[in-house]
Scaffold this active site. Structure first.
Site, mmCIF file in Angstrom:
data_model
loop_
_atom_site.group_PDB
_atom_site.id
_atom_site.type_symbol
_atom_site.label_atom_id
_atom_site.label_comp_id
_atom_site.label_asym_id
_atom_site.label_seq_id
_atom_site.Cartn_x
_atom_site.Cartn_y
_atom_site.Cartn_z
ATOM 1 N N HIS A 190 0.866 -1.183 0.000
ATOM 2 C CA HIS A 190 0.000 0.000 0.000
ATOM 3 C C HIS A 190 0.907 1.239 0.000
ATOM 4 O O HIS A 190 1.144 1.849 1.047
ATOM 5 C CB HIS A 190 -0.930 -0.025 1.212
ATOM 6 C CG HIS A 190 -2.081 0.944 1.108
ATOM 7 N ND1 HIS A 190 -3.396 0.568 1.200
ATOM 8 C CD2 HIS A 190 -2.110 2.278 0.901
ATOM 9 C CE1 HIS A 190 -4.190 1.626 1.069
ATOM 10 N NE2 HIS A 190 -3.425 2.690 0.883
ATOM 11 N N ASN A 233 -2.117 -1.863 -3.804
ATOM 12 C CA ASN A 233 -3.128 -0.821 -3.713
ATOM 13 C C ASN A 233 -2.886 0.236 -4.792
ATOM 14 O O ASN A 233 -1.794 0.818 -4.867
ATOM 15 C CB ASN A 233 -3.062 -0.148 -2.339
ATOM 16 C CG ASN A 233 -4.107 0.948 -2.209
ATOM 17 O OD1 ASN A 233 -5.306 0.678 -2.197
ATOM 18 N ND2 ASN A 233 -3.669 2.199 -2.155
ATOM 19 N N GLU A 234 -3.878 0.470 -5.606
ATOM 20 C CA GLU A 234 -3.914 1.585 -6.561
ATOM 21 C C GLU A 234 -2.621 1.772 -7.360
ATOM 22 O O GLU A 234 -1.953 2.808 -7.238
ATOM 23 C CB GLU A 234 -4.242 2.879 -5.821
ATOM 24 C CG GLU A 234 -5.580 2.847 -5.123
ATOM 25 C CD GLU A 234 -5.951 4.180 -4.470
ATOM 26 O OE1 GLU A 234 -5.063 5.042 -4.320
ATOM 27 O OE2 GLU A 234 -7.125 4.352 -4.123
ATOM 28 N N TYR A 279 -13.771 7.521 -4.781
ATOM 29 C CA TYR A 279 -13.993 8.759 -4.022
ATOM 30 C C TYR A 279 -14.817 9.776 -4.817
ATOM 31 O O TYR A 279 -15.809 10.283 -4.336
ATOM 32 C CB TYR A 279 -12.648 9.382 -3.593
ATOM 33 C CG TYR A 279 -11.968 8.520 -2.562
ATOM 34 C CD1 TYR A 279 -12.260 8.661 -1.216
ATOM 35 C CD2 TYR A 279 -11.080 7.507 -2.935
ATOM 36 C CE1 TYR A 279 -11.683 7.841 -0.257
ATOM 37 C CE2 TYR A 279 -10.501 6.674 -1.986
ATOM 38 C CZ TYR A 279 -10.804 6.847 -0.651
ATOM 39 O OH TYR A 279 -10.252 6.024 0.294
ATOM 40 N N GLU A 333 -12.277 0.686 -0.764
ATOM 41 C CA GLU A 333 -12.176 1.999 -0.101
ATOM 42 C C GLU A 333 -13.277 2.913 -0.603
ATOM 43 O O GLU A 333 -13.559 2.960 -1.804
ATOM 44 C CB GLU A 333 -10.849 2.713 -0.429
ATOM 45 C CG GLU A 333 -9.654 2.193 0.281
ATOM 46 C CD GLU A 333 -8.388 2.976 -0.070
ATOM 47 O OE1 GLU A 333 -8.473 4.192 -0.368
ATOM 48 O OE2 GLU A 333 -7.325 2.354 -0.051
ATOM 49 N N TRP A 380 -13.350 3.736 4.112
ATOM 50 C CA TRP A 380 -12.069 4.382 4.384
ATOM 51 C C TRP A 380 -12.341 5.642 5.181
ATOM 52 O O TRP A 380 -12.898 6.572 4.638
ATOM 53 C CB TRP A 380 -11.312 4.738 3.092
ATOM 54 C CG TRP A 380 -9.974 5.314 3.465
ATOM 55 C CD1 TRP A 380 -9.686 6.617 3.751
ATOM 56 C CD2 TRP A 380 -8.761 4.587 3.657
ATOM 57 N NE1 TRP A 380 -8.388 6.752 4.117
ATOM 58 C CE2 TRP A 380 -7.791 5.521 4.071
ATOM 59 C CE3 TRP A 380 -8.401 3.228 3.533
ATOM 60 C CZ2 TRP A 380 -6.475 5.157 4.349
ATOM 61 C CZ3 TRP A 380 -7.093 2.870 3.816
ATOM 62 C CH2 TRP A 380 -6.146 3.833 4.209
HETATM 63 C C1 FCB Z 1 -6.505 6.340 -1.438
HETATM 64 C C2 FCB Z 1 -5.437 5.600 -0.675
HETATM 65 C C3 FCB Z 1 -5.658 5.581 0.815
HETATM 66 C C4 FCB Z 1 -6.160 6.896 1.339
HETATM 67 C C5 FCB Z 1 -7.332 7.381 0.523
HETATM 68 C C6 FCB Z 1 -7.917 8.679 1.002
HETATM 69 O O1 FCB Z 1 -6.021 6.733 -2.672
HETATM 70 O O2 FCB Z 1 -5.385 4.263 -1.102
HETATM 71 O O3 FCB Z 1 -4.456 5.184 1.433
HETATM 72 O O4 FCB Z 1 -5.144 7.787 1.400
HETATM 73 O O5 FCB Z 1 -6.951 7.518 -0.821
#
Ligand code: FCB
Length: 467
Positions: free
Chosen positions: A157, A201-202, A327, A382, A420
């Protein structure tokens, strides 16, 4: 004269037709929230409700990795890399307080916890495993299991040990087996306790922020490097996936990675430049990755800016599930600058969070639809809001969960949702200013307190579990 009028009219018709086509093909979905009952939501009885964190953001004392080095570095102008020179430091002291934090999860009623293991603690020097660190994570998993909470582990991560960084990290294809070996080591120790695994992660955020915008380590601004790093991260997932599948317990484990989806919408719907750029960013950030796992082709290409191509048929279906981190969306505005030909602008009619992200629940629905192109089960790994005043959190949770419920209603295979975040934590380049926690944390006393705006999440989770 008439020929000029004729050409002008033709161009106008072409322009209007193109705009109508774009609008129809890539609409920016908007719902009328005044007419929507956000309580009209339904989730399957076995839907997995959870919360998420990541090691560097909550554990404390992660001081042997790329991010701790970054927190101590300054830019060319001598300015700190993190807002106000903040450092992760002790963070939420989750390393020592995990038992207390697991009780907080139980109080929420969640049945799953996504967290990451810190590679730099497990393998502080190349090839040297720290048995105590591994034991620690085993204890965390045991504690979770006995609390009735299922662990989901993220293996990478955003952070990696300094020794891996010195070797060139994911800029170098030859380093990928070192990551795969780390994954195997952790999997062998913990697979009996952990049904679900996220390798990385991402990858697209790591590549974009570390190598294009330069606001994450190593702070480079080079589109080709970003493309190469993204390719290597996707390859790292594929190699780790197959390596874990070959191990005892591998066949039963669910292995995927967490994909961030931000849609890129044009800021000015009438402006062809904004349309073309937004489409291009969607192709780079989202479609290139979907295509890699669907067909084995990775094409990261923009004329005059970047060209990375790669093929690996072992990528096809190297996923048991996909994690979706969602998000918001961005509005793209053309900028006359060759290296960064766009900016993100915020239309004034949007409700903003404390991050430069708008509240856009319709985008969550869109994201589920988009990611379902991968044809594997989806876990929302998340979703959450930075809201220090706690005056938008409830609206955010209710509307986003409504959007998710609508996606399920339309037939999408979403198996779970991880909020998250459990706690306020170290939000990377933003430091501690962003308050993402269901529980607020007083970092002077380490006291945790459930936010009022988070109560609706508890209500929904518990109502769902009882139904
Ligand atoms: C994502 C990340 C996580 C957190 C959120 C707000 O991109 O994976 O660690 O910072 O944003």
């Amino acid at each position: 004269m008439t020929i000029v009028v004729l050409i002008g009219s033709l161009l106008l018709i072409l322009y209007v037709t193109a705009l109508m086509y774009w609008q129809r093909k890539f609409p920016e979905l908007r719902w009328d929230w005044d007419g929507i009952d956000v309580n009209d939501i339904r989730f399957p009885s076995n839907f997995l409700w959870g919360v998420a964190t990541a090691a560097h953001q909550v554990e404390g004392n992660c001081d042997n990795n790329n991010w701790s080095a970054w927190e101590n570095a300054v830019d060319a102008a001598g300015q700190p890399r993190i807002k106000h020179g903040q450092k992760a430091g002790l963070a939420c002291d989750h390393w020592n307080r995990y038992r207390e934090d697991i009780k907080l999860m139980q109080a929420l009623g969640v049945k799953a916890y996504r967290f990451s293991v810190e590679w730099s603690k497990i393998e502080p020097n190349e090839g040297e495993l720290n048995a105590a660190a591994m034991r620690h994570y085993r204890e965390v998993c045991e504690e979770l299991q006995s609390a009735g909470i299922q662990p989901m582990i993220t293996l990478h991560h955003f952070t990696q040990p300094l020794w891996f960084d010195r070797l060139g990290a994911f800029e170098q294809e030859k380093n990928i087996p070192l990551f795969a070996r780390f994954c195997e080591n952790v999997f062998q120790e913990l697979h009996d306790l952990v049904p679900c695994w996220c390798t990385i992660n991402e990858p697209e955020v790591y590549a974009a922020q570390g190598y294009f915008t330069g606001i994450f380590p190593p702070g480079k601004k080079d589109a080709n490097a970003a493309g190469l790093v993204l390719k290597n991260l996707l390859e790292a997932h594929v190699q780790a996936y197959h390596a874990l599948k070959r191990l005892p317990g591998g066949a039963q484990a669910q292995i995927g990675f967490a994909k961030n989806v931000f849609q890129f919408d044009p800021y000015r719907y009438w402006h062809p430049g904004d349309w073309i750029l937004s489409r291009r960013l969607n192709l780079l950030f989202n479609d290139s990755i979907f295509d890699f796992f669907n067909a084995g082709h990775f094409k990261f290409h923009t004329p005059g800016l970047v060209k990375v191509e790669h093929h690996n048929s072992a990528a096809v279906r190297a996923l048991d599930f996909i994690g979706l981190n969602y998000y918001s969306h961005f509005h793209v505005k053309l900028k006359w600058d060759r290296t960064t030909p766009f900016t993100f602008a915020c239309p004034s009619n949007q409700i903003m969070t404390d991050m430069p992200f708008a509240v856009y629940p319709e985008g969550f629905y869109r994201a589920v639809k988009e990611i379902s192109r991968l044809n594997v089960p989806i876990y929302v790994t998340e979703n959450g809001i930075a809201d220090a005043k706690d005056d938008r959190r409830e609206l955010f949770i209710r509307r986003y969960l409504y959007a998710l419920s609508q996606a399920l209603k339309s037939g999408e295979d979403v198996r779970g949702y991880f909020y998250w975040s459990l706690l306020d934590n170290f939000e990377w380049a933003e430091g501690y200013d962003m308050k993402f926690g269901l529980y607020g944390v007083d970092f002077a006393t380490q006291k945790r307190k459930l936010r009022d705006g988070a109560r609706c999440f508890v209500e929904i989770v518990k109502r769902d579990a009882a139904s």
